[in-house]
Every structure is written in C-alpha cells, then in structure tokens.
Design an enzyme around this catalytic site. Structure first.
Site, PDB file in Angstrom:
ATOM      1  N   LYS A   1     -83.923  41.216  11.877  1.00 33.26           N
ATOM      2  CA  LYS A   1     -84.107  40.403  12.462  1.00 33.26           C
ATOM      3  C   LYS A   1     -85.802  39.861  12.007  1.00 33.26           C
ATOM      4  O   LYS A   1     -86.131  38.629  12.105  1.00 33.26           O
ATOM      5  CB  LYS A   1     -84.321  40.511  13.852  1.00 33.26           C
ATOM      6  CG  LYS A   1     -82.862  40.499  14.504  1.00 33.26           C
ATOM      7  CD  LYS A   1     -83.262  40.859  16.131  1.00 33.26           C
ATOM      8  CE  LYS A   1     -82.319  41.620  16.663  1.00 33.26           C
ATOM      9  NZ  LYS A   1     -82.510  42.651  17.399  1.00 33.26           N
TER      10      LYS A   1
ATOM     11  N   LYS B   1     -92.330  49.616  11.208  1.00 34.74           N
ATOM     12  CA  LYS B   1     -92.620  48.345  12.113  1.00 34.74           C
ATOM     13  C   LYS B   1     -94.184  48.223  12.320  1.00 34.74           C
ATOM     14  O   LYS B   1     -94.559  46.953  12.387  1.00 34.74           O
ATOM     15  CB  LYS B   1     -92.117  48.605  13.516  1.00 34.74           C
ATOM     16  CG  LYS B   1     -90.408  48.333  13.543  1.00 34.74           C
ATOM     17  CD  LYS B   1     -89.926  47.861  14.732  1.00 34.74           C
ATOM     18  CE  LYS B   1     -88.403  47.583  14.402  1.00 34.74           C
ATOM     19  NZ  LYS B   1     -87.586  47.264  15.519  1.00 34.74           N
TER      20      LYS B   1
ATOM     21  N   LYS C   1     -83.232  47.016   4.736  1.00 33.83           N
ATOM     22  CA  LYS C   1     -82.513  46.741   5.801  1.00 33.83           C
ATOM     23  C   LYS C   1     -82.421  45.427   6.059  1.00 33.83           C
ATOM     24  O   LYS C   1     -83.399  44.745   6.001  1.00 33.83           O
ATOM     25  CB  LYS C   1     -82.728  47.644   6.878  1.00 33.83           C
ATOM     26  CG  LYS C   1     -82.122  47.613   8.086  1.00 33.83           C
ATOM     27  CD  LYS C   1     -82.491  48.610   9.112  1.00 33.83           C
ATOM     28  CE  LYS C   1     -83.466  47.574  10.262  1.00 33.83           C
ATOM     29  NZ  LYS C   1     -83.023  47.671  11.623  1.00 33.83           N
TER      30      LYS C   1
HETATM   31  N1  AQP Z   1     -79.235  46.287   8.853  1.00 28.70           N
HETATM   32  C1  AQP Z   1     -78.411  46.799   9.577  1.00 28.70           C
HETATM   33  N2  AQP Z   1     -77.096  47.620   9.379  1.00 28.70           N
HETATM   34  C2  AQP Z   1     -76.329  48.027  10.301  1.00 28.70           C
HETATM   35  N3  AQP Z   1     -76.838  48.254  11.691  1.00 28.70           N
HETATM   36  C3  AQP Z   1     -77.994  47.634  12.093  1.00 28.70           C
HETATM   37  N4  AQP Z   1     -78.450  47.304  13.312  1.00 28.70           N
HETATM   38  C4  AQP Z   1     -79.756  46.800  12.940  1.00 28.70           C
HETATM   39  N5  AQP Z   1     -79.826  46.442  11.783  1.00 28.70           N
HETATM   40  C5  AQP Z   1     -78.806  46.858  11.132  1.00 28.70           C
HETATM   41  C6  AQP Z   1     -77.898  47.981  14.521  1.00 28.70           C
HETATM   42  O1  AQP Z   1     -77.969  47.195  15.363  1.00 28.70           O
HETATM   43  C7  AQP Z   1     -78.483  47.571  16.762  1.00 28.70           C
HETATM   44  C8  AQP Z   1     -79.482  46.528  17.596  1.00 28.70           C
HETATM   45  O2  AQP Z   1     -80.629  46.641  16.774  1.00 28.70           O
HETATM   46  P1  AQP Z   1     -81.789  46.267  17.700  1.00 28.70           P
HETATM   47  O3  AQP Z   1     -81.802  45.083  18.274  1.00 28.70           O
HETATM   48  O4  AQP Z   1     -82.190  47.468  18.394  1.00 28.70           O
HETATM   49  O5  AQP Z   1     -82.845  46.199  16.436  1.00 28.70           O
HETATM   50  P2  AQP Z   1     -83.239  46.954  15.499  1.00 28.70           P
HETATM   51  O6  AQP Z   1     -82.507  48.213  15.233  1.00 28.70           O
HETATM   52  O7  AQP Z   1     -84.637  47.034  15.404  1.00 28.70           O
HETATM   53  O8  AQP Z   1     -82.683  46.055  14.098  1.00 28.70           O
HETATM   54  P3  AQP Z   1     -83.063  44.741  13.758  1.00 28.70           P
HETATM   55  O9  AQP Z   1     -82.131  43.688  14.335  1.00 28.70           O
HETATM   56  O10 AQP Z   1     -83.178  44.692  12.248  1.00 28.70           O
HETATM   57  O11 AQP Z   1     -84.395  44.090  14.312  1.00 28.70           O
HETATM   58  P4  AQP Z   1     -85.945  44.456  13.748  1.00 28.70           P
HETATM   59  O12 AQP Z   1     -86.284  43.484  12.686  1.00 28.70           O
HETATM   60  O13 AQP Z   1     -86.804  44.106  14.947  1.00 28.70           O
HETATM   61  O14 AQP Z   1     -86.061  45.915  13.037  1.00 28.70           O
HETATM   62  C9  AQP Z   1     -78.669  49.023  16.578  1.00 28.70           C
HETATM   63  O15 AQP Z   1     -77.523  49.754  16.736  1.00 28.70           O
HETATM   64  C10 AQP Z   1     -79.029  49.028  15.021  1.00 28.70           C
HETATM   65  O16 AQP Z   1     -78.696  50.317  14.316  1.00 28.70           O
END
Ligand code: AQP
Length: 345
Positions: free
Chosen positions: A209, A122, A206
């Site tokens: 967002k 990140k 992955k």
């Molecule tokens: N690509 C993915 N496949 C499966 N599960 C996923 N999760 C996130 N991306 C994937 C799961 O969604 C839950 C919430 O995630 P979060 O909002 O805490 O953010 P994150 O894990 O940092 O994932 P994002 O949505 O992709 O955000 P960014 O871009 O900020 O990294 C968690 O259970 C996560 O495992």
C-alpha cells in the site's frame, strides 16, 4: 530468543487476523489474507479485526480513519467473509488490546524487537523520526492474537517474523509466570500461491500500500480498464514464458505474474506454465488481465454497494466488537491475575 517447548495448550482452536485501515487494499492483501479468511471461516471460530491502532503507527488523518476502517470491513464482507459466521470488529473498540500489549511490552526483549526487519524496512534511514508505536507494533500484534488465545493466524509471508515473536512472547510469559499452556503457541497459516505477491514494477519488492507508485499494485477498487493497463505495463523481461519452474527462478517479474495467475485460477504454477510455455507477454498479459478482472469485479462492486450503506457496516462492526470484548475480557482478567495486578475497579 527463548527455547520453545511443545505447547501444553489444550484450549479450543481459534483464528485471529487483521488488516490495517491505512490505504486501499491491493491484490497482495486479497490473496495473502482475505482469501484465507474466507476459506477458514467455517472450519474454526474466526475473528477478523480492522487494526486501526496499528494504522496510527504512521500518520492517519483522523477525519478519514473511520471511513478507512469501514472500507476494510466492507472488503472483508465483499471478499466473502460472512459476518453472521465470523466476527468482524475494529481493534480500537476493544481496549483490552492495549492493556495486554502493555503487559507484553514488559515480557518482550529489546533485542527481539531490534531484529524485526519490517521496522527497518518501514522507517528506512529515518529511525529517529519513526514513532515508538511502529517499533513496538509486533508486541501489539502479539496482544491482538493472544487476547483471544488464537491458535491460528492466516497472513502473508511478510508477517512470518512477527508471528515468531508472538510465539516467543507466549512462551516467555508462560515460563516466567509459571503458567504452562496459558497462552497457545500460535501457528501462522502462510502457505498458498498468493503468500507473497510482488510489485508490478519490481519483481523483488513486495506489492505494498505504501509504494509511492500506484502502477506497482492492483487495488481492489480499480476498475477493469485500470487493471488491464497496469498488467499490460507491468515490468517483464523480453523472453517467452519457460517450460519449467526452475527457469522462473532467475526471472522475478515473470515468476510474479505466473504466481498471480496461479493464485487467481486455482491452478499450480507448473500447470500455468504448461498452458503458456513458449508464449510471449503479448498473449499472457491479456489472459492474466481477463482473469484478474473476472475475479475482482464482483468484489469491487460489492464493496461499492456496501460502502453506500455505512450504517449497515457500523452495525456489523458494533456487534463484532461486543462479541470480541466478551471473549477478551475474561482472558485479560486471568492474565492480570497471573501477573499480580489489581482487578479492574
Ligand atoms: N504483497 C503481499 N503479498 C501477500 N500478502 C500480503 N499482505 C500484505 N502485502 C502482501 C498481507 O496482507 C495482510 C494485511 O496487511 P496489513 O494491512 O497489515 O499491511 P502490511 O502487511 O504492512 O502490508 P501492506 O498492505 O503492503 O502495507 P504497507 O505498505 O503499509 O506495508 C497481512 O496478512 C499481510 O501479510
């Protein structure tokens, strides 16, 4: 990290998980988290948090953050979480999360946090410019979970390392303070076909967002037309779909699309291949688009309906926060007693 003995924890089973209100939810969040939330809600006591304290580890516009929090709560409910069965609440409404996180900051070791790959991913090359909160994020996550003595956490595969850290913190706390079994060694619930949904533009990254390209993800708020276009334009290779899973191993984009089809249809990847082996993307992509639209359309229309009545979502969040606090307060008080702190005035 610490050697982890079998947990002597004997308390009740409880589920905790959360999603950050840091942008529109995508198919990865839906399959990796929300679908599991729904499946678990009648099996165990479940707490589903909107983790706004995690969201501000990267800049969030304060004028939008509450609306973003409501939107995640709406997504939980629209996906099928029943607020009369599971507790839905905003993290910042339960200040005990921050208090326990401080104690855990003094239990976790710098060397443990230095190994967290999500922090490295990140902050990229700008470690100096990243917030301290982004660095200690997994410690707050451990506090979120252990504040309720949660025994199970449904998450996507990207959270595996953070869950291992939560177990290390629980084990070290129990050991250092001579409180065997006080905190459980929480089990991650990761398995499932949607545990790691990849970007539509790059089958090795992955779905996220924070990916600058909106074409890389399917948002829960996308309409049928946008979903179909994104799937039609998804990166693929020129070959038809193979007959065996082995042949998918070197084809990340094909593997990802087959995985999405499998997760959305409830079939195994092998049976998806049985159906589409030998077919090109001209056949497979429209079938996948129809399936994704059919599954997500009721979720996005329910989300829109719920977002039109913010007062109702606020009532759910307030009631959830009150219940969550009633569970958290005695656990934090007992933790402070163990540490030797003064009771709250
Ligand atoms: N690509 C993915 N496949 C499966 N599960 C996923 N999760 C996130 N991306 C994937 C799961 O969604 C839950 C919430 O995630 P979060 O909002 O805490 O953010 P994150 O894990 O940092 O994932 P994002 O949505 O992709 O955000 P960014 O871009 O900020 O990294 C968690 O259970 C996560 O495992």
């Amino acid at each position: 990290m610490t050697e982890q003995p079998a947990s002597p924890y004997t308390g009740p089973t409880r589920v905790f998980s959360g999603v950050q209100p840091s942008g529109a939810l995508h198919l990865g969040n839906y399959l990796g988290a929300l679908v599991k939330f729904v499946a678990l809600q009648r099996q165990m006591e479940c707490l589903y948090c909107v983790v706004d304290m995690h969201a501000i580890t990267a800049w969030q516009d304060p004028r939008l953050l509450r609306a973003q929090t409501r939107e995640i709560a709406a997504a939980y409910i629209a996906a099928g979480v029943d607020p009369s069965v599971a507790t839905i609440f905003p993290q910042s409404a339960v200040p005990e999360h921050a208090e326990l996180a401080w104690i855990f900051n003094c239990v976790a070791r710098v060397g443990w946090l230095d190994r967290m790959t999500q922090f490295k991913d990140k902050c990229g090359k700008d470690k100096e410019g990243a917030s301290v909160g982004l660095y200690t994020y997994p410690v707050l996550q451990a506090a979120d979970i252990l504040l309720y003595k949660a025994t199970h956490v449904p998450v996507g595969e990207d959270q595996k390392q953070h869950l291992e850290l939560t177990r290390d913190i629980a084990a070290k706390f129990n050991h250092d303070f001579d409180a065997p079994g006080f905190f459980p060694l929480t089990e991650p619930l990761i398995e499932g076909p949607g545990a790691r949904v990849m970007s539509l533009r790059d089958g090795t990254a992955k779905m996220s967002k924070s990916d600058p390209s909106d074409q890389s993800r399917i948002n829960l708020t996308d309409d049928a037309d946008a979903i179909s276009k994104k799937i039609r334009r998804a990166k693929t290779d020129p070959l038809p779909l193979p007959e065996t899973l082995d042949e998918l191993k070197t084809r990340p984009e094909a593997d990802n699309l087959v995985g999405i089809y499998s997760a959305m249809s409830g079939q195994t990847k092998a049976s998806v291949l049985e159906q589409f082996a030998g077919q090109g993307y001209g056949v497979f992509k429209p079938a996948l688009a129809d399936l994704v639209v059919e599954r997500l359309a009721p979720v996005s229309s329910e989300m829109r309906r719920l977002m039109a009545d913010p007062a109702e979502i606020d009532r759910v969040l307030a009631a959830g926060a009150e219940h969550a606090r009633s569970l958290a307060a005695p656990i934090l008080a007992a933790t402070k007693e163990i540490v030797g702190f003064w009771p709250a005035a």
